[in-house]
Design an enzyme around this catalytic site. Structure first.
Site, PDB file in Angstrom:
ATOM      1  N   HIS A 250       0.839  -1.198   0.000  1.00 34.49           N
ATOM      2  CA  HIS A 250       0.000   0.000   0.000  1.00 34.49           C
ATOM      3  C   HIS A 250       0.874   1.249   0.000  1.00 34.49           C
ATOM      4  O   HIS A 250       1.923   1.259   0.643  1.00 34.49           O
ATOM      5  CB  HIS A 250      -0.938   0.026   1.222  1.00 34.49           C
ATOM      6  CG  HIS A 250      -2.099   0.923   1.019  1.00 34.49           C
ATOM      7  ND1 HIS A 250      -2.034   2.277   1.249  1.00 34.49           N
ATOM      8  CD2 HIS A 250      -3.345   0.674   0.556  1.00 34.49           C
ATOM      9  CE1 HIS A 250      -3.197   2.816   0.955  1.00 34.49           C
ATOM     10  NE2 HIS A 250      -4.014   1.860   0.525  1.00 34.49           N
ATOM     11  N   ASP A 301      -8.145  -4.997  -0.704  1.00 37.39           N
ATOM     12  CA  ASP A 301      -8.679  -5.837  -1.788  1.00 37.39           C
ATOM     13  C   ASP A 301      -8.433  -7.328  -1.580  1.00 37.39           C
ATOM     14  O   ASP A 301      -9.051  -8.151  -2.248  1.00 37.39           O
ATOM     15  CB  ASP A 301      -8.070  -5.401  -3.124  1.00 37.39           C
ATOM     16  CG  ASP A 301      -8.463  -3.983  -3.459  1.00 37.39           C
ATOM     17  OD1 ASP A 301      -9.666  -3.698  -3.452  1.00 37.39           O
ATOM     18  OD2 ASP A 301      -7.570  -3.149  -3.680  1.00 37.39           O
TER      19      ASP A 301
HETATM   20  N1  COA Z   1       4.007  -7.749  -4.565  1.00 32.53           N
HETATM   21  C1  COA Z   1       5.354  -7.794  -4.656  1.00 32.53           C
HETATM   22  N2  COA Z   1       6.143  -6.746  -4.448  1.00 32.53           N
HETATM   23  C2  COA Z   1       5.563  -5.580  -4.161  1.00 32.53           C
HETATM   24  C3  COA Z   1       4.172  -5.460  -4.043  1.00 32.53           C
HETATM   25  C4  COA Z   1       3.395  -6.591  -4.269  1.00 32.53           C
HETATM   26  N3  COA Z   1       2.064  -6.549  -4.185  1.00 32.53           N
HETATM   27  N4  COA Z   1       3.873  -4.201  -3.717  1.00 32.53           N
HETATM   28  C5  COA Z   1       5.015  -3.537  -3.638  1.00 32.53           C
HETATM   29  N5  COA Z   1       6.051  -4.366  -3.904  1.00 32.53           N
HETATM   30  C6  COA Z   1       7.458  -4.017  -3.918  1.00 32.53           C
HETATM   31  C7  COA Z   1       7.794  -3.279  -5.195  1.00 32.53           C
HETATM   32  O1  COA Z   1       8.155  -4.165  -6.226  1.00 32.53           O
HETATM   33  C8  COA Z   1       8.895  -2.375  -4.752  1.00 32.53           C
HETATM   34  O2  COA Z   1      10.081  -3.128  -4.680  1.00 32.53           O
HETATM   35  P1  COA Z   1      11.498  -2.450  -5.087  1.00 32.53           P
HETATM   36  O3  COA Z   1      11.677  -1.329  -4.117  1.00 32.53           O
HETATM   37  O4  COA Z   1      12.445  -3.579  -4.916  1.00 32.53           O
HETATM   38  O5  COA Z   1      11.316  -1.975  -6.482  1.00 32.53           O
HETATM   39  C9  COA Z   1       8.511  -2.012  -3.326  1.00 32.53           C
HETATM   40  O6  COA Z   1       7.689  -3.092  -2.859  1.00 32.53           O
HETATM   41  C10 COA Z   1       7.737  -0.714  -3.260  1.00 32.53           C
HETATM   42  O7  COA Z   1       6.637  -0.842  -4.124  1.00 32.53           O
HETATM   43  P2  COA Z   1       5.930   0.336  -4.883  1.00 32.53           P
HETATM   44  O8  COA Z   1       5.088  -0.223  -5.975  1.00 32.53           O
HETATM   45  O9  COA Z   1       6.936   1.377  -5.269  1.00 32.53           O
HETATM   46  O10 COA Z   1       5.044   0.903  -3.731  1.00 32.53           O
HETATM   47  P3  COA Z   1       3.917   1.937  -3.944  1.00 32.53           P
HETATM   48  O11 COA Z   1       3.689   2.573  -2.653  1.00 32.53           O
HETATM   49  O12 COA Z   1       4.195   2.829  -5.079  1.00 32.53           O
HETATM   50  O13 COA Z   1       2.714   1.003  -4.444  1.00 32.53           O
HETATM   51  C11 COA Z   1       0.939  -0.409  -4.636  1.00 32.53           C
HETATM   52  C12 COA Z   1       1.666   0.585  -3.736  1.00 32.53           C
HETATM   53  C13 COA Z   1      -0.426  -0.657  -4.038  1.00 32.53           C
HETATM   54  C14 COA Z   1       0.749   0.175  -6.048  1.00 32.53           C
HETATM   55  C15 COA Z   1       1.749  -1.719  -4.737  1.00 32.53           C
HETATM   56  O14 COA Z   1       1.968  -2.223  -3.445  1.00 32.53           O
HETATM   57  C16 COA Z   1       1.060  -2.741  -5.619  1.00 32.53           C
HETATM   58  O15 COA Z   1       1.184  -2.674  -6.846  1.00 32.53           O
HETATM   59  N6  COA Z   1       0.344  -3.716  -5.018  1.00 32.53           N
HETATM   60  C17 COA Z   1      -0.392  -4.724  -5.779  1.00 32.53           C
HETATM   61  C18 COA Z   1      -1.672  -4.145  -6.342  1.00 32.53           C
HETATM   62  C19 COA Z   1      -2.706  -3.938  -5.276  1.00 32.53           C
HETATM   63  O16 COA Z   1      -2.970  -4.806  -4.457  1.00 32.53           O
HETATM   64  N7  COA Z   1      -3.359  -2.765  -5.343  1.00 32.53           N
HETATM   65  C20 COA Z   1      -4.406  -2.382  -4.401  1.00 32.53           C
HETATM   66  C21 COA Z   1      -3.946  -1.310  -3.493  1.00 32.53           C
HETATM   67  S1  COA Z   1      -5.120  -0.984  -2.222  1.00 32.53           S
END
Ligand code: COA
Length: 368
Positions: A250, A301
């Site tokens: 998140h 979710d």
């Molecule tokens: N599975 C695996 N790795 C994940 C992850 C996941 N669901 N969510 C984050 N990470 C990892 C990223 O790959 C990143 O790793 P890195 O630093 O080695 O590149 C790190 O954690 C930070 O992730 P990031 O995407 O930059 O965090 P964010 O704050 O921008 O993103 C989300 C938040 C929600 C977009 C992200 O966690 C995600 O895509 N989750 C899956 C989709 C989801 O469930 N969305 C609903 C949100 S309520």
């Protein structure tokens, strides 16, 4: 200067609607843990007026919301045409919200209450129409949640199902400046009408990084179950391929989503009641291993995917449920933006080529 990616941590404007400060979700100052069993109608009133309704105000808002749940015949006629297209239900919802804003003449005078009611009925209708099921009629004696559940399932829910789904709706009702709400606010900042703002918000919610994640979570559970692979192997393979595990992580909550903690209990109970514990057990194994491997926690979710499945919904319609619950918050933000906000128009840092000249203009520019 390094710009914050995806506006992470950037405060865009003030709001009195909700907050995630210190990783505690509050609506107008009330913590979600205390509101989770409050009637959905009361939470709608709170988000829109920033105070709890009196008993008579609550009765009135419930009456008005239920009263407005009927869709105009013309909207149903057009929806039957749109909903039968082989499109994703969120695409159908996007077109439907737009339709709601064009099927009668006085859309500019439509009030949020009427719009929220119509959104709920339209979402239930999308779910019924795509399965060629008859549309159900609202019962004026029941509350909003009971009616909404009846409209999409075709069966009168039990009091325990109503109370459980009420909590799901309350927990989804708002979440400060998430991607879809922010999108709605950007459109509202131009003083566009409610339906235009909501259509934009629905588009932003659709993507799998936001509301679309619930559908992907259930796809994952089905894949693990049907291939018979171990959840640990599934997680390892996906992460090794650089892919995300849906329903985890998140932008705001790094130590766990407070909504997911409440939803986990509901998912466990409803899975048990509907013989779906096999999925809940898979979720537990994935959750434990994800924490061990990545320190990421489940988000909102993760558990709603299973809850919606247990209610008999097809996974492709899960995100429309999210939209139904979030419409209350979207409308609160649209109202706030329209009354207090200014045009949202940020700037960008240009990093492309400079000093170029269109053929025939080279000399002209040299003279300057
Ligand atoms: N599975 C695996 N790795 C994940 C992850 C996941 N669901 N969510 C984050 N990470 C990892 C990223 O790959 C990143 O790793 P890195 O630093 O080695 O590149 C790190 O954690 C930070 O992730 P990031 O995407 O930059 O965090 P964010 O704050 O921008 O993103 C989300 C938040 C929600 C977009 C992200 O966690 C995600 O895509 N989750 C899956 C989709 C989801 O469930 N969305 C609903 C949100 S309520």
């Amino acid at each position: 200067m390094k710009l914050p990616e995806g506006l992470a941590g950037v405060v865009i404007s003030e709001t009195k609607i909700s907050s995630t400060k210190d990783a505690i979700l509050t609506y107008a100052g009330y913590p979600i843990n205390e509101l989770k069993d409050a009637p959905f109608e009361e939470v709608v009133y709170l988000l829109w007026h920033k105070k709890l309704p009196t008993e008579s105000q609550l009765k009135e808002v419930r009456h008005q919301l239920v009263d407005e749940m009927k869709l105009p015949d013309e909207t149903i006629r057009l929806m039957k045409y749109v909903a039968l297209e082989p499109q994703h239900p969120m695409s159908i919802l996007r077109t439907t919200v737009s339709l709601l804003g064009t099927t009668h003449n006085d859309v500019r005078r439509d009030q949020p209450l009427k719009i929220l009611s119509k959104m709920l009925t339209a979402i239930a209708a999308i779910i019924r129409l795509r399965d060629n099921q008859e549309l159900m009629k609202v019962n004026p004696q029941w509350g909003v949640v009971e009616n909404f559940m009846y409209l999409f399932t075709g069966k009168r829910p039990t009091p325990s199902q109503v109370s459980m789904f009420n909590t799901v709706m309350v927990l989804h009702a708002d979440h400060e400046f998430n991607a879809s709400t922010f999108t709605g606010r950007v459109v509202a900042s131009t003083q566009a009408d409610y339906y235009s703002c909501l259509t934009a918000a629905v588009c932003a919610l659709k993507g799998p990084l936001h509301g679309g994640a619930n559908e992907q979570v259930f796809k994952m559970l089905e894949e693990i179950r049907h291939t018979g692979q171990k959840p640990i192997d599934y997680v390892n393979k996906r992460i090794a391929a650089g892919k995300k595990i849906m329903g985890f992580g998140h932008r705001i909550y790094k130590d766990g989503d407070p909504r997911a903690k409440i939803l986990r209990g509901i998912a466990e109970q409803i899975a048990d009641e509907t013989n779906n514990s096999v999925y809940f057990n898979l979720q537990e194994q994935i959750r434990d291993y994800m924490f061990e491997k990545t320190h990421l926690h489940p988000n909102v979710d993760y558990y709603t995917a299973l809850i919606y499945h247990c209610l008999g919904l097809d996974k492709s319609t899960f995100t429309t449920m999210f939209a139904a619950c979030r419409t209350a918050g979207w409308l609160a933000h649209i109202m706030e933006q329209q009354s207090d906000g200014c045009l949202i128009r940020p700037s960008s840092e240009y990093v492309g080529p400079t000093g170029r000249h269109y053929p025939g203009h080279e000399k002209e520019n040299q003279k300057k």
